[in-house]
Design a protein around this motif. Sequence first.
Motif, PDB file in Angstrom:
ATOM      1  N   GLY A 632       0.809  -1.206   0.000  1.00  9.07           N
ATOM      2  CA  GLY A 632       0.000   0.000   0.000  1.00  9.07           C
ATOM      3  C   GLY A 632       0.841   1.254   0.000  1.00  9.07           C
ATOM      4  O   GLY A 632       1.902   1.322  -0.626  1.00  9.07           O
ATOM      5  N   ASN A 633       0.387   2.272   0.719  1.00  7.39           N
ATOM      6  CA  ASN A 633       1.017   3.588   0.679  1.00  7.39           C
ATOM      7  C   ASN A 633       2.162   3.713   1.674  1.00  7.39           C
ATOM      8  O   ASN A 633       2.057   3.245   2.813  1.00  7.39           O
ATOM      9  CB  ASN A 633      -0.018   4.680   0.989  1.00  7.39           C
ATOM     10  CG  ASN A 633      -1.126   4.711  -0.042  1.00  7.39           C
ATOM     11  OD1 ASN A 633      -0.893   4.441  -1.220  1.00  7.39           O
ATOM     12  ND2 ASN A 633      -2.345   5.024   0.400  1.00  7.39           N
ATOM     13  N   THR A 634       3.237   4.333   1.245  1.00  6.78           N
ATOM     14  CA  THR A 634       4.362   4.645   2.119  1.00  6.78           C
ATOM     15  C   THR A 634       4.795   6.085   1.867  1.00  6.78           C
ATOM     16  O   THR A 634       4.548   6.643   0.793  1.00  6.78           O
ATOM     17  CB  THR A 634       5.565   3.709   1.879  1.00  6.78           C
ATOM     18  OG1 THR A 634       6.126   3.980   0.581  1.00  6.78           O
ATOM     19  CG2 THR A 634       5.155   2.250   1.966  1.00  6.78           C
ATOM     20  N   THR A 635       5.442   6.669   2.868  1.00  4.21           N
ATOM     21  CA  THR A 635       5.908   8.051   2.768  1.00  4.21           C
ATOM     22  C   THR A 635       7.330   8.150   3.269  1.00  4.21           C
ATOM     23  O   THR A 635       7.671   7.593   4.326  1.00  4.21           O
ATOM     24  CB  THR A 635       5.011   8.993   3.599  1.00  4.21           C
ATOM     25  OG1 THR A 635       3.661   8.877   3.148  1.00  4.21           O
ATOM     26  CG2 THR A 635       5.479  10.433   3.458  1.00  4.21           C
ATOM     27  N   SER A 636       8.147   8.857   2.514  1.00  4.02           N
ATOM     28  CA  SER A 636       9.518   9.150   2.923  1.00  4.02           C
ATOM     29  C   SER A 636       9.737  10.649   2.856  1.00  4.02           C
ATOM     30  O   SER A 636       9.124  11.348   2.041  1.00  4.02           O
ATOM     31  CB  SER A 636      10.528   8.450   1.998  1.00  4.02           C
ATOM     32  OG  SER A 636      10.305   7.068   1.947  1.00  4.02           O
ATOM     33  N   TRP A 637      10.599  11.162   3.691  1.00  2.00           N
ATOM     34  CA  TRP A 637      10.850  12.591   3.670  1.00  2.00           C
ATOM     35  C   TRP A 637      12.267  12.903   4.142  1.00  2.00           C
ATOM     36  O   TRP A 637      12.944  12.058   4.733  1.00  2.00           O
ATOM     37  CB  TRP A 637       9.844  13.353   4.544  1.00  2.00           C
ATOM     38  CG  TRP A 637       9.722  12.868   5.969  1.00  2.00           C
ATOM     39  CD1 TRP A 637       8.804  12.006   6.445  1.00  2.00           C
ATOM     40  CD2 TRP A 637      10.568  13.208   7.080  1.00  2.00           C
ATOM     41  NE1 TRP A 637       8.997  11.776   7.784  1.00  2.00           N
ATOM     42  CE2 TRP A 637      10.069  12.514   8.209  1.00  2.00           C
ATOM     43  CE3 TRP A 637      11.671  14.042   7.237  1.00  2.00           C
ATOM     44  CZ2 TRP A 637      10.659  12.618   9.467  1.00  2.00           C
ATOM     45  CZ3 TRP A 637      12.258  14.147   8.502  1.00  2.00           C
ATOM     46  CH2 TRP A 637      11.748  13.441   9.589  1.00  2.00           C
ATOM     47  N   ASN A 638      12.688  14.108   3.864  1.00  2.00           N
ATOM     48  CA  ASN A 638      14.010  14.587   4.249  1.00  2.00           C
ATOM     49  C   ASN A 638      13.924  16.074   4.553  1.00  2.00           C
ATOM     50  O   ASN A 638      13.288  16.833   3.812  1.00  2.00           O
ATOM     51  CB  ASN A 638      15.018  14.340   3.114  1.00  2.00           C
ATOM     52  CG  ASN A 638      16.359  15.008   3.388  1.00  2.00           C
ATOM     53  OD1 ASN A 638      16.968  14.769   4.415  1.00  2.00           O
ATOM     54  ND2 ASN A 638      16.811  15.857   2.470  1.00  2.00           N
ATOM     55  N   ALA A 639      14.549  16.491   5.630  1.00  2.00           N
ATOM     56  CA  ALA A 639      14.647  17.907   5.982  1.00  2.00           C
ATOM     57  C   ALA A 639      16.085  18.200   6.368  1.00  2.00           C
ATOM     58  O   ALA A 639      16.670  17.478   7.186  1.00  2.00           O
ATOM     59  CB  ALA A 639      13.714  18.238   7.147  1.00  2.00           C
ATOM     60  N   GLY A 640      16.653  19.200   5.745  1.00  2.00           N
ATOM     61  CA  GLY A 640      18.050  19.495   6.009  1.00  2.00           C
ATOM     62  C   GLY A 640      18.352  20.981   6.047  1.00  2.00           C
ATOM     63  O   GLY A 640      17.525  21.815   5.656  1.00  2.00           O
ATOM     64  N   LEU A 641      19.516  21.286   6.540  1.00  2.00           N
ATOM     65  CA  LEU A 641      19.968  22.668   6.653  1.00  2.00           C
ATOM     66  C   LEU A 641      21.441  22.722   6.276  1.00  2.00           C
ATOM     67  O   LEU A 641      22.242  21.916   6.766  1.00  2.00           O
ATOM     68  CB  LEU A 641      19.770  23.179   8.089  1.00  2.00           C
ATOM     69  CG  LEU A 641      19.814  24.691   8.314  1.00  2.00           C
ATOM     70  CD1 LEU A 641      18.655  25.370   7.588  1.00  2.00           C
ATOM     71  CD2 LEU A 641      19.760  24.994   9.805  1.00  2.00           C
TER      72      LEU A 641
END
Length: 996
Positions: A632-641
């Motif tokens: 089914g559905n999956t989510t990946s994310w990235n936050a950087g500085l």
Amino acid sequence: MKHLSTRTQRTLHLLAASAAFGPLLVLGLAGTASAQSSPQAAPAERVEVTGSRIRSLSAESPSPLQVISSDDIAKSGAVNIQDLLLKNPIAASPAISRTNSNFSTASAGVATVNLRNLGESRTLVLINGKRTVAGVPGSSAVDLNNIPTEFIERVEILTGGASSLYGSDAVAGVVNIVFKRSFEGVAADLQVGQSEEGDDRKKKFSLTFGTTGNNGKTSLMGHLAVSEQGAVYSRDRAPSAVDQFSVGARGDATARRPQDLFTAQRPFFSSFVPQGYFFTDSYNGTNAFTYNRAGQVVREDTNGTRGEATGFNRSEFRTIALPIKRALFAAKAEHEFAPSHSVYLDGSYAQSRSSTELEPYPLGSDDILPASGGQVPAGALVGGVLVRNPLVPDHIWNDISDTDGDGIPDYYFTRRMSEVGNRGNRAERDNFRFVTGVKGDFGASLAYEAFVGYGVTKESQTSGGQVNVLNFRYALDALPDTNDIDGDGNRTEAICRDANARAQGCVPINVFGRGAVSPAALNYVQAPGSLSTSTSQRVAGLSISGEAFTLPAGAVGYAAGVEYRKENSRSEFDALQQSGLNAGNAIPATRGSFDVSEVFFETRLPLLKNLPFVKQLTGVLAARGSDYSTVGNTTSWNAGLEWAVNSDVKVRLSRTQSTRAPNINELFAPPSQTFPAGLTDPCVGVTATSTGVTAERCRAAPGVNANIAANGSFRATQADLQGISGFDRGNPALQEEKGRSFTAGIVFTPSGVPALRNLSVTLDYFKIDISDAITATPRQFILTQCYSGDASFCRLVTRRANAVGPNSAGSISFLDSQDSNGGGEGVEGLDLTASYSLLLGPGRLSTRLAYTWMKEGYEIPAIGAARDKFAGEIGTPEHKFAFDLGYEFGNFSIRSTTTYIGKSAVDDQFLASNFAPRGRVPAGSVTVPAKAYLDLQFGYRVTKQWQLYAGIDNATGTKAPLIPSGVPSSVTGTETDAGTYDAIGRRYYLGLRASF
């Protein structure tokens, strides 16, 4: 959205993508129109670097990135890029290489990469930033044998989670192999070499050619390469020439010390011998016979001692390094059909051949007649009259007793089937891949690319050394043909008793003595095997990248796109192997497929610039939504500085969530039989009066009590330890696993100091934690939990109620395992890289260091289980570095690479299981020493077109640490961890390069 059809889900994804792209596209086109309104100089080329999908003028990655250049590859002399990747400290021992896969029933000789010791399934390998088809059926592991080494421009290794950018599997990191973009002329490379022992011979030839025409609008290039690496046999290296077993790992009740783990009982010959070993009273050794080298009958002593006549040295037949042959072709073409718009095609074909070799099959009568516990009738009741099998010799017949009371005398045997020949397989693998697409720019602020790709890997394998147990059963059941039943006029011969078997060609088999099996009987019982696999991948993608609008601190960059991928895999052994009727593991066919639709978005937000202590401050955000047909559905994310303090110092921070969907094997693999090695039975040493949870749970098995009654304490023999079987199986109910990573780094490039202008130093902290990890619960953990922890694990353990064949009552017969989301894994540590070059004397000195401190590494085998730490253990040292030192002057060059592998400890779980009854052994207290390997290469440019080079790998002849059989990480046939240490020794090579 699991309740929606796949097609409907994809449609919604595309609509969502269009909604996201629409405003960005308008902004991008607006920026383009503005830029085109006033003529200006041609913009500098924008490039995409691993770690970001946004093309920019800077070739720097916002994420921790290590780069191996084409020059590094050339100066290593490597035939396979895996050899060079293994020197990088962030790469752990691979699951498959040519030095640790001789006993593999499939994929032997494949070359994989394993970042951070989190596994090949969590290391994503890309080619030119795009996925490529797996080389191991049912998995995502790419076979690096299919990569043309001299065609590589660079290899970019991104550490840390990157699923938001590249999709599933990028949990530990990404290895992006970038091919040469263009080439003009012809270049050739010829290399030969061998070890100082005269083996491990290698030959390599490659030819790269290319041209550019149509005023630079059309470019063509191609690459051909062939290579061959020869075998290295266990018998040709002193540490592995003779069978041995760790004294400290012996599964008996004798006193042991932890340091005895590295003391080997040598020889430790197998009791399965070519002349056979025969028992007339079960397997207790009181009535046993064999033959000496002169062919004379030898009666075994009553204590079952194995002498010279009965010992078999398996190491005489085993292999340290497999022979590999490769042929590769790669081609690239690109044509600019309009200004800044081009169509391209990348394609490659690779063929590799590998072979394994190990000792002839050890066959026991219980393999042939398991239902009767291995009892072989020495005759048959015909019309109520006992008729003797004429092939059974007098010394056996006269000593036989009717152990089961059916009126027919029985015997048992073990035998090395040398007449059948050595076991092994010959595998031929074909890999085909192509990607075609269109790409272009609308001015400086918008780029696009659309592509489709297809890849397939096929393997055809044949194997030998096995027997058909059904035919063998019929061939053992023989009678004298006194009535000339077969009508050949011979009334003194033996014939198979079963008429149907005779009709199918059954020939009686004589197992008594060396070489006793006749060619006709051999032809009837031998069972050549086969394996056919096919793995395919279809991919398509559409992406745009550009600058949406401008903030005070700079332009906002973005990248967005949609992708689709479909994976299929099939792996099918011959019918006998699938059913376990060739005296080997039962391995059913595995088939499965899945597809996934994805949408991703990434943006770079310039926040501040040109302030005190802030030359530039930029935020990075990325997200990916995926819809799998399986989970089914999956989510990946990235936050950087990213914070550029000034021109010399940059700081980077990132936090990511990556996902990995289960692969085809993990989902769909049917129960597959295995024979695990290196296990320790917690019940060993338990007596009738022992106290504690372990003793109570052990004595709950009737067979254990019978063993204790017979021996005073529970005893497991060598045959018991070698006779454990079990089944591994997939799990269609698996869900995705999630990896959370955090990195913090600093980059120091002191450009303002003239003497340090060529210095670059990076220091990165990394931490990756994986939850809901897909794992097959380790069998030693199952045993430990069953007998001292969670008793529910005991459902996976099956013990023999009575002595069966050579196996003792109470010994483990089956120990099963299944994939689940119950595990966890994680790593934490520091990466340090530094490079520096300067003019020194008549030439230039260059240095580079890559160092990793693995502060922590752990795995959780099941929900609620404690962390099993692996950082600092064999295969994952706490400290590892690679240091390159080069010097070039005039036409001469010299380069050295020192690879350091720190002191490493034996697995703490093994220590706890093996020595806990004699007192706790602290984790990390039993170690192998640190090892350092020195590789050298010398070069001389004869003319502008011709260059000679020569090299020495392991120039100091550093020996691999002795890790005897029985100790975890010991690779069978090498007596060390051959995936981590060099078990081959010093090697030389000589090469010639030419370019025109």
